[in-house]
Enzyme design. Sequence first.
Site, short mmCIF file in Angstrom:
data_model
loop_
_atom_site.label_atom_id
_atom_site.label_comp_id
_atom_site.label_asym_id
_atom_site.label_seq_id
_atom_site.Cartn_x
_atom_site.Cartn_y
_atom_site.Cartn_z
N PHE A 286 1.64 2.75 0.73
CA PHE A 286 1.64 1.88 1.10
C PHE A 286 2.41 1.26 0.40
O PHE A 286 3.25 0.75 0.43
CB PHE A 286 0.29 0.99 1.01
CG PHE A 286 -0.16 -0.42 1.48
CD1 PHE A 286 1.36 -0.91 1.72
CD2 PHE A 286 -1.21 -0.86 1.07
CE1 PHE A 286 0.94 -2.99 1.75
CE2 PHE A 286 -1.47 -2.43 0.79
CZ PHE A 286 -0.30 -3.11 1.32
N GLY B 58 3.26 2.49 -2.95
CA GLY B 58 4.61 3.34 -3.85
C GLY B 58 5.43 3.00 -3.00
O GLY B 58 6.93 3.08 -3.55
N TYR C 192 -14.92 5.58 -5.80
CA TYR C 192 -13.34 5.23 -6.67
C TYR C 192 -13.01 4.73 -7.52
O TYR C 192 -12.89 4.70 -8.34
CB TYR C 192 -13.12 4.46 -4.97
CG TYR C 192 -12.03 3.42 -5.54
CD1 TYR C 192 -10.94 4.23 -5.45
CD2 TYR C 192 -11.29 2.35 -5.14
CE1 TYR C 192 -9.37 3.99 -5.72
CE2 TYR C 192 -10.16 1.45 -5.15
CZ TYR C 192 -9.62 2.67 -5.65
OH TYR C 192 -8.16 2.34 -5.55
N LYS D 182 -11.57 5.33 -10.84
CA LYS D 182 -9.86 4.52 -11.17
C LYS D 182 -10.51 4.23 -12.85
O LYS D 182 -9.14 3.86 -13.93
CB LYS D 182 -10.10 3.54 -11.29
CG LYS D 182 -9.91 2.96 -8.64
CD LYS D 182 -8.53 3.66 -9.19
CE LYS D 182 -7.04 4.02 -9.06
NZ LYS D 182 -5.86 3.93 -8.54
N SER E 7 -6.98 -0.62 -10.74
CA SER E 7 -7.57 -1.46 -9.96
C SER E 7 -8.70 -2.55 -10.55
O SER E 7 -9.43 -2.54 -11.29
CB SER E 7 -8.29 -0.82 -8.97
OG SER E 7 -8.99 -1.40 -7.32
#
Length: 331
Positions: free
Chosen positions: A10, A12, A162, A166, A102
Site C-alpha cells: 500500500f 511502498g 505490533y 515497531k 509508526s
Amino acid sequence: MVLVTGGAGFIGSHIVEALTAAGREVRVLDLRAGGADVRDRDAVAAALEGVDAVCHQAAMVGLGVDLDDLPDYASHNDVGTAVLLREVARAPGVRRVVLASSMVVYGEGRYRCADHGVVAPAPRAVADLDAGRYDPPCPTCGGVLTAEPVPEDAPMDPRNVYAATKLHQEHLAAAFSRETGIAVTSLRYHNVYGPRMPRDTPYAGVASLFASELAAGRPPRVFEDGGQLRDFVHVRDVARANVLALTAEDPVPGAFNVCSGTPRSVLDMASALHAAARPGAPAPEVVGGYRLGDVRHVFASAQRATDVLGFTAREDFTAGVAELTADLVPA
C-alpha cells in the site's frame, strides 16, 4: 539507486511512484513481487547491489487478531529488520536508511492535567472500558485529562504486539546506526489512508475497515463512542515525506512524525466515508465495545518534520476520503 522493501504494498507502491517521478532509480524487494523475503539473507544481499539508500517499508501491520499472531509479527518485523540491517552493514555504498515506523510506539498520546501538568496515564482498565469510561484519568488525582499533540521526544509506551515490534525496529536501527555511522531516519506514520489500501482483512487500517463495511452494504461499526482522536494522513503525503528523507542533500537522522497536523475522531472518518459513498449507503453505527490493544487519543505535532525535513501535508481530507471511497466502495 534506492531499495524499497515492501515496495509492492500500500504505502511502498506510492513511495516507488514518487521516487520514480523524482528521477531516482528504484529496486523493489517484496513478498508480493517475485516472492523475495526481507528475512532471506541471500535475497537481501542481492537486492542491495548497487544501492545507495534503503527505504524499509516491509512489515506485518495492524493490530492483529490475537496473540497467535505474535511470532509472525516478531518474525516479519523484528527478524526481517535485523537481517536487512546486517546486510546493509556489509554492503558498500549505502549511505542512508529510512525506516517506516509508526505512531503506535507512543501508546497513548500526550495528556495534560489541569493540576499536574503533562502526565502519562496507565493502560485503560478493563472495568472502565466495560463501563463505557473510555477516556483515561489522571494517574495522580483521577481527574479529567486534555489530549495534546504528541512530539517526537515523548516517552515510548507500546501497548500491543505490533507496537512493540515497531519500537524494536527503531531500537535495532539506532544500534545499527551507532555501529556503522549510517544515518537512519525513522518516520512515525500516523493513520495512513488512500488508494490501494488493503481491504477485507482484520490487519487493515480503520478507514479501510469502514470502507469494506460500506462496500458490503453494511454500516461501519464504530467502537467506543467514536470520539477516539487520530491524525489521518494521506498516503501521497507519506510518500512525499519518504522522498524528502531519501533525497535530502545530507542524511537526516532521528525520528519524525508524519501526519496531517489536524486531529479527527474515528467517527469523523466513518462519517466522511459515508458522505462520499453512493446514495443510500448505511450510516455509521456507534456500537460501544472496544479492542483491548487500542488507545484512546493519539495525534501528533508535525513541527519537527516541517522544520528539519521541509515536510508539510498537502492533501485535502475531504477529497482524499472521496478518492478512497471511489477506490474501495463500488458505485
